[in-house]
Write an enzyme that holds these catalytic residues in place. Sequence first.
Site, PDB file in Angstrom:
ATOM      1  N   LYS A   1       0.804  -1.213   0.000  1.00  0.00           N
ATOM      2  CA  LYS A   1       0.000   0.000   0.000  1.00  0.00           C
ATOM      3  C   LYS A   1       0.845   1.274   0.000  1.00  0.00           C
ATOM      4  O   LYS A   1       0.390   2.320  -0.451  1.00  0.00           O
ATOM      5  CB  LYS A   1      -0.958  -0.024   1.187  1.00  0.00           C
TER       6      LYS A   1
ATOM      7  N   GLU B   1      -2.999   8.225   6.398  1.00  0.00           N
ATOM      8  CA  GLU B   1      -3.600   9.085   5.390  1.00  0.00           C
ATOM      9  C   GLU B   1      -4.880   9.681   5.950  1.00  0.00           C
ATOM     10  O   GLU B   1      -5.411   9.203   6.968  1.00  0.00           O
ATOM     11  CB  GLU B   1      -3.902   8.304   4.103  1.00  0.00           C
TER      12      GLU B   1
ATOM     13  N   ASN C   1     -15.439  -3.998   7.679  1.00  0.00           N
ATOM     14  CA  ASN C   1     -14.582  -3.616   6.547  1.00  0.00           C
ATOM     15  C   ASN C   1     -14.493  -4.690   5.476  1.00  0.00           C
ATOM     16  O   ASN C   1     -13.542  -4.711   4.690  1.00  0.00           O
ATOM     17  CB  ASN C   1     -13.175  -3.255   7.030  1.00  0.00           C
TER      18      ASN C   1
ATOM     19  N   GLU D   1      -9.323  -0.115  -6.840  1.00  0.00           N
ATOM     20  CA  GLU D   1     -10.304   0.313  -5.851  1.00  0.00           C
ATOM     21  C   GLU D   1     -10.086   1.781  -5.509  1.00  0.00           C
ATOM     22  O   GLU D   1      -8.952   2.250  -5.402  1.00  0.00           O
ATOM     23  CB  GLU D   1     -10.199  -0.556  -4.592  1.00  0.00           C
TER      24      GLU D   1
ATOM     25  N   GLU E   1      -6.322   1.157  -3.679  1.00  0.00           N
ATOM     26  CA  GLU E   1      -5.391   0.052  -3.886  1.00  0.00           C
ATOM     27  C   GLU E   1      -5.756  -0.664  -5.178  1.00  0.00           C
ATOM     28  O   GLU E   1      -6.794  -0.394  -5.781  1.00  0.00           O
ATOM     29  CB  GLU E   1      -5.445  -0.943  -2.718  1.00  0.00           C
TER      30      GLU E   1
ATOM     31  N   ASN F   1      -6.127  -4.601  -6.715  1.00  0.00           N
ATOM     32  CA  ASN F   1      -6.130  -6.045  -6.496  1.00  0.00           C
ATOM     33  C   ASN F   1      -5.716  -6.721  -7.795  1.00  0.00           C
ATOM     34  O   ASN F   1      -6.424  -6.637  -8.805  1.00  0.00           O
ATOM     35  CB  ASN F   1      -7.510  -6.539  -6.058  1.00  0.00           C
TER      36      ASN F   1
ATOM     37  N   PHE G   1     -22.901 -13.246  14.747  1.00  0.00           N
ATOM     38  CA  PHE G   1     -22.572 -13.568  13.352  1.00  0.00           C
ATOM     39  C   PHE G   1     -21.169 -14.158  13.212  1.00  0.00           C
ATOM     40  O   PHE G   1     -20.472 -13.900  12.238  1.00  0.00           O
ATOM     41  CB  PHE G   1     -22.743 -12.339  12.450  1.00  0.00           C
TER      42      PHE G   1
END
Length: 338
Positions: A17, A101, A136, A176, A189, A191, A252
């Site tokens: 990253k 950031e 996330n 993304e 980023e 992928n 969950f």
Amino acid sequence: LAFIGPSSAPMHSMGDKISSKVVAKDAGCYVIPGFEGEVTDEAHAVKLANEVGYPVMLKASAGGGGKGMRVAFNDKETVEGFRMSKAEALSSFGDDRMLIERFIEDPHHIEIQVVADTFGNVAAFPERECSVQRRNQKVVEESPSCLLLPETRRKMQEQAIALCKATGYRSAGTIEMLADAKQNFYFLEMNTRLQVEHCVTELVTGEDLVEHMLFIAAGKPLPERLVKQPCRDAQGSAIESRVYAEDPLRGFLPSIGPLITYKEPLQMMPGSSTLTGAGQVPSSGEVPDGVTVRIDTGVFEGATISMHYDPMISKLCTHAPTREAAISVMEGALDQYV
């Protein structure tokens, strides 16, 4: 023997990253304001956070899947977030390098699917909106996004193509981005692989992304239609819902063990008078015009849900001429799951 996928160089540069932001900025992509390097310690993190401006995002350079990420609104939260994210990153990825950031508030998570051949041709498909997330991690994806204006979409596609060309990328990949309500967007980023939600793109474009990957690996150029018009538009609306084996009574958490009962919704294909899968066939036997229900799964009744894999057991996708129709079909299909 050919490897189906990108070469190692873009995988390494985009897999980190910290370095990926530098490469993306050099390629002309908008990047989130922040420090373009590694955060060394807690004091350094606090200093940078004040320079960047709160709120900030502390993020693991090698991270993914929401791990190694914390939002901080003040110096105390920066110290705590840095410590926790760094430890989580080392445990999850074996790499505890951190970056910082600015945190984009109320963002939309937007991604652009690309395919690139070995002849310098790159095609960018319409965006996927992946903002419905939990911990996330994506839960629902759709295309096109309700947020983007056509000119914003085109800029995103153009920057995605520029990044692929700058890195010498080949095969399928995803850039993304984060976007706000004012149509500002930033590189997040890349992928360097085919993603779970690729079927959403396939439904709104009619393209077979896996087939493109195979032909690219075999040294074939992209089809002429993608070369002549590299920025593609969406046809209709598609939605994907990820189906998980989880226990709602235990927060969950993943639910493992034998799959005693498993019945899928009906699968529908446009132009077909037959339906496949479990459930009740409409009395007319006709599939509504322009409607698709697609299920990608690797489980079956009697199978065992293992603790060694992600609890997602299938992907349910719907496609229709309008977003409202795609949502309606999705609601009906989800109700058919047993």
